[in-house]
Design a protein around this motif. Structure first.
Motif, PDB file in Angstrom:
ATOM      1  N   PRO A   1       0.830  -1.211   0.000  1.00  0.00           N
ATOM      2  CA  PRO A   1       0.000   0.000   0.000  1.00  0.00           C
ATOM      3  C   PRO A   1       0.863   1.260   0.000  1.00  0.00           C
ATOM      4  O   PRO A   1       1.859   1.337   0.693  1.00  0.00           O
ATOM      5  N   ARG A   2       0.444   2.238  -0.796  1.00  0.00           N
ATOM      6  CA  ARG A   2       1.205   3.481  -0.887  1.00  0.00           C
ATOM      7  C   ARG A   2       0.884   4.426   0.265  1.00  0.00           C
ATOM      8  O   ARG A   2       1.647   5.325   0.557  1.00  0.00           O
ATOM      9  N   HIS A   3      -0.296   4.228   0.884  1.00  0.00           N
ATOM     10  CA  HIS A   3      -0.702   5.135   1.958  1.00  0.00           C
ATOM     11  C   HIS A   3      -1.211   4.348   3.154  1.00  0.00           C
ATOM     12  O   HIS A   3      -1.975   3.403   2.994  1.00  0.00           O
ATOM     13  N   LEU A   4      -0.789   4.784   4.338  1.00  0.00           N
ATOM     14  CA  LEU A   4      -1.273   4.171   5.576  1.00  0.00           C
ATOM     15  C   LEU A   4      -1.967   5.248   6.393  1.00  0.00           C
ATOM     16  O   LEU A   4      -1.367   6.287   6.696  1.00  0.00           O
ATOM     17  N   HIS A   5      -3.242   5.037   6.716  1.00  0.00           N
ATOM     18  CA  HIS A   5      -4.003   5.976   7.545  1.00  0.00           C
ATOM     19  C   HIS A   5      -4.364   5.283   8.848  1.00  0.00           C
ATOM     20  O   HIS A   5      -4.904   4.175   8.834  1.00  0.00           O
ATOM     21  N   VAL A   6      -4.066   5.937   9.954  1.00  0.00           N
ATOM     22  CA  VAL A   6      -4.374   5.351  11.250  1.00  0.00           C
ATOM     23  C   VAL A   6      -5.477   6.184  11.908  1.00  0.00           C
ATOM     24  O   VAL A   6      -5.338   7.406  12.042  1.00  0.00           O
ATOM     25  N   LEU A   7      -6.565   5.534  12.274  1.00  0.00           N
ATOM     26  CA  LEU A   7      -7.632   6.202  13.016  1.00  0.00           C
ATOM     27  C   LEU A   7      -7.517   5.758  14.467  1.00  0.00           C
ATOM     28  O   LEU A   7      -7.830   4.619  14.815  1.00  0.00           O
ATOM     29  N   LEU A   8      -7.019   6.646  15.298  1.00  0.00           N
ATOM     30  CA  LEU A   8      -6.805   6.337  16.712  1.00  0.00           C
ATOM     31  C   LEU A   8      -8.053   6.750  17.477  1.00  0.00           C
ATOM     32  O   LEU A   8      -8.418   7.936  17.497  1.00  0.00           O
ATOM     33  N   LEU A   9      -8.740   5.769  18.091  1.00  0.00           N
ATOM     34  CA  LEU A   9     -10.008   6.063  18.766  1.00  0.00           C
ATOM     35  C   LEU A   9      -9.781   6.843  20.057  1.00  0.00           C
ATOM     36  O   LEU A   9      -8.744   6.710  20.701  1.00  0.00           O
ATOM     37  N   ASP A  10     -10.781   7.616  20.403  1.00  0.00           N
ATOM     38  CA  ASP A  10     -10.668   8.444  21.610  1.00  0.00           C
ATOM     39  C   ASP A  10     -10.707   7.614  22.889  1.00  0.00           C
ATOM     40  O   ASP A  10      -9.929   7.824  23.792  1.00  0.00           O
ATOM     41  N   GLY A  11     -11.647   6.715  22.962  1.00  0.00           N
ATOM     42  CA  GLY A  11     -11.875   6.049  24.248  1.00  0.00           C
ATOM     43  C   GLY A  11     -11.172   4.742  24.402  1.00  0.00           C
ATOM     44  O   GLY A  11     -10.572   4.214  23.542  1.00  0.00           O
TER      45      GLY A  11
END
Ligand code: SF4
Lengths: 196, 475
Positions: free
Chosen positions: A186-196
């Motif tokens: 993959p050319r792009h890595l997106h991390v969604l870090l949850l709040d809780g």
């Protein structure tokens, strides 16, 4: 005489005079303070991953916005995270996975000190192939999954599962040591870090 | 010479890439005349050195990790038979098949046979020193099977009909213009208007290889670590070509030197901290893949592990030299070596270049087949400082020099001497380093201030038993 016997015989002969095994000194750091989420974000960004801190109920729209097209998801992805336009992996053929805009998965563990995310092929992460072929990988991470160090990560993982350790997007430095992203993975890595 | 079954044996002649066509001094002199090569090398090695020392300085326990890494490897060597049998048992339990290959010929036969059995006439390959060592590509080609290197640098080398010159960056000797020319000449379906911009070159390789990844049913890899306790194999990489090869095909064949086994899962906590920082100067490499046998529904349906001796038992038989088997192939010793920086990897004649190559190759082949390599060093000690598992390369070099059969080697040594003596500044520097180390006394204790900051993150070089100049004077 089998080759196994030949090799083991040679090795035993070679070791006739060898000293007995000694204790391995493990004086390196084995206990760590709690995981520092800011450090993780810093390390991830340093590797040219994109990071967003999001609330759990905004995972689906955020992922849809990043992908801008069809998203492959593993069968065990939490239903609340599923964007509208998804392709659930029920044994999809490789070309269908490769044609998708992105893949969205959970993770098993993340290491703050190195900016590493580990996938262990659990149902919310799916087969290894789905995170390999699309150009964009979106990973959802819970704060409780973040540890400070490599030793802590290994202690949490089950070696019997297929494991993929990811630190930033695919990269090569083979041409005059210029870093180029996305040669194969993959050319792009997106991390969604949850709040809780 | 008679070989007895069960006696340690060196790697056979006539197969693989452990022996050069010419001696080191002759090849080195040729390389020294190549300005472009030296510029490329200097740029690459100094860049990696800088990155590496920055990320190593982030770890307060670097020396303790090195000590542990060194001790784990010594432990592995002392009970290798037990650990190999344990690894075999665990891999087998998890649906893998383990093969034992006494030398390069046998390993090539095993792999060729396995590929033939699948009916495929092409394999995709992950960069692997072990398969280069045994000349697997040539053996596959001779059997009508096309091996496709999928690591960008290895692809550059393969398309250029060239040989790798660095463990980590095999095409380090090529600049962007040379790479573009190679692609234009040899890459099927390449766009003729290709520029020499690195992202454009990488994109061309991506396009060419994607189709191959998706349509090839067999892959061949090496392994960085094989864990005896769990049967897990690990491959550390950057580009994702490793993940492709290890995940997409139906059949995976992994060739692993017997010294790559580690006892426990936990031991990875040491090596996964040491390897990337010493090697590419990253906190962690972009991708690591770990697998244990086969997992239904995920990845290859068939897994074969080939355990390779090919001279390793002979290395093990030498009580001083055996620590060369501790090597985790990080290439840090290449990047700090003043001799490597000037000659490049090809001069060493073997797939293992630089300081580690100078001690490993002659031991794998028998010292008479690589008699000039123990002299391919100024004994400055930089390699020992840099090594993440503390291999004392200078001591092994001195030890091997004593084992070189003398008359022809003396001539080789003279030539090597001529090379180093041509560079008095470099030479004086090495001498000073050795003196400093003597003042500091015991190895690894560091210098007093103000030099102490330099020694915080590294061991001091051990003074060689005999310096190059002493040796020269005694001739
Ligand atoms: S000898 Fe040490 S520094 Fe050189 S490649 Fe091997 S592990 Fe790295």
């Amino acid at each position: 005489m089998s080759s196994k016997d030949v090799i083991l015989g040679r090795v035993r002969a070679a070791l006739r005079d060898a000293p007995a095994p000694g204790e391995v000194p493990r004086e390196y750091r084995r206990t760590f303070p709690g995981a520092d989420l800011d450090l993780l974000v810093d390390r991830l960004v340093d590797y040219r991953a994109s990071v967003r801190r999001v609330a759990e109920d905004t995972v689906a729209p955020t992922a849809a916005e990043i992908a801008g097209g069809t998203i492959v998801v593993p069968q065990g992805l939490p239903p609340a995270w599923r964007p509208a336009d998804v392709l659930v992996d029920d044994g999809l053929a490789p070309d269908r996975i490769a044609a998708a805009a992105a893949v969205l998965t959970a993770a098993a563990v993340a290491v703050a000190e190195t900016g590493t995310i580990v996938l262990d092929a659990s149902p919310d992460q799916g087969r290894r192939i789905i995170t390999l072929l699309p150009d964009v990988h979106i990973v959802v991470l819970r704060p409780g999954q973040v540890v400070a160090s490599v030793p802590e990560a290994l202690a949490r993982l089950d070696p019997a599962r297929p494991l993929t350790w990811i630190s930033g997007p695919s990269a090569t430095s083979d041409i005059e040591l210029n870093r180029v992203e996305g040669v194969h993975g993959p050319r792009h890595l997106h991390v969604l870090l949850l709040d809780g | 010479m008679t070989t007895f079954l069960g006696m340690p044996a060196t790697a056979p002649r006539g197969v693989g890439h452990l022996r050069g066509d010419t001696t080191f001094p002759r090849a080195a002199r040729q390389a020294l005349g190549n300005e472009q090569l030296r510029r490329n090398l200097r740029h690459a090695t100094s860049t990696i050195r800088g990155k590496s020392s920055r990320v190593i300085a982030e770890l307060p326990d670097w020396q303790e990790l090195r000590t542990a890494g060194s001790a784990i490897k010594a432990d592995v060597m002392s009970r290798l038979p037990e650990l190999l049998e344990q690894l075999e048992a665990r891999v087998t339990e998890r649906g893998g098949v383990v093969h034992w290959a006494a030398d390069a010929n046998e390993a090539n036969q095993i792999v060729t046979g396995l590929v033939r059995a699948t009916g495929s006439d092409r394999v995709i390959k992950v960069k692997s020193m072990a398969t280069q060592e045994i000349g697997l590509n040539e053996a596959l080609e001779a059997a009508g099977i096309q091996p496709v290197e999928t690591d960008l640098a290895e692809l550059i080398v393969q398309l250029g009909n060239d040989r790798p010159s660095h463990i980590l960056v095999p095409a380090i000797h090529r600049n962007r213009t040379e790479i573009r020319d190679i692609f234009l000449a040899a890459m099927p379906g390449v766009d003729p208007s290709l520029t020499d911009d690195p992202p454009v070159l990488a994109a061309a390789a991506r396009k060419y290889l994607r189709e191959t990844f998706l349509s090839t049913r067999v892959a061949v890899s090496g392994a960085n670590f094989g864990i005896a306790e769990t049967g897990t194999l690990a491959v550390v990489e950057s580009e994702g070509n490793g993940r492709m090869c290890l995940t997409l095909p139906d059949t995976l064949i992994t060739v692993m030197g017997i010294e790559k086994v580690v006892p426990t899962w936990r031991d990875l906590e040491v090596f996964l901290q040491l390897l990337p920082r010493a090697s590419t100067g990253e906190r962690m490499n972009p991708y690591t893949t770990m697998w244990t046998g086969v997992t239904p529904g995920d990845g290859p349906r068939e897994f074969h592990l080939v355990l390779l001796d090919n001279g390793r038992s002979a290395v093990l038989a030498d009580e001083v030299g055996r620590q060369a088997l501790h090597c985790i192939r990080c290439s840090a010793c290449l990047n700090v070596c003043p001799v490597y920086e000037r000659t490049g990897g090809h001069a060493y004649g073997s797939v293992y270049p630089g300081p580690i190559g100078a001690v490993l190759s002659p031991q794998l082949t028998g010292v008479e087949d690589n008699a000039s390599l123990p002299y391919a060093s100024s004994l400055c000690g930089a390699c020992f400082d840099a090594c993440p598992v503390k291999i004392d390369i200078p001591s092994i070099l001195v030890h091997l020099r004593n084992r070189v059969p003398h008359p022809p080697a003396e001539r080789a040594a003279m030539r090597a001497a001529a090379y180093t003596m041509d560079r008095p500044r470099l030479y004086a520097h090495a001498q000073r380093a050795a003196k400093l180390a003597r003042i500091a006394g015991r190895r690894g204790r560091g210098l007093p201030p103000p030099l102490s900051s330099w020694t915080v993150s590294r061991d001091l070089p051990a003074p060689p038993d005999q310096t190059f100049r002493d040796w020269w004077a005694s001739r």
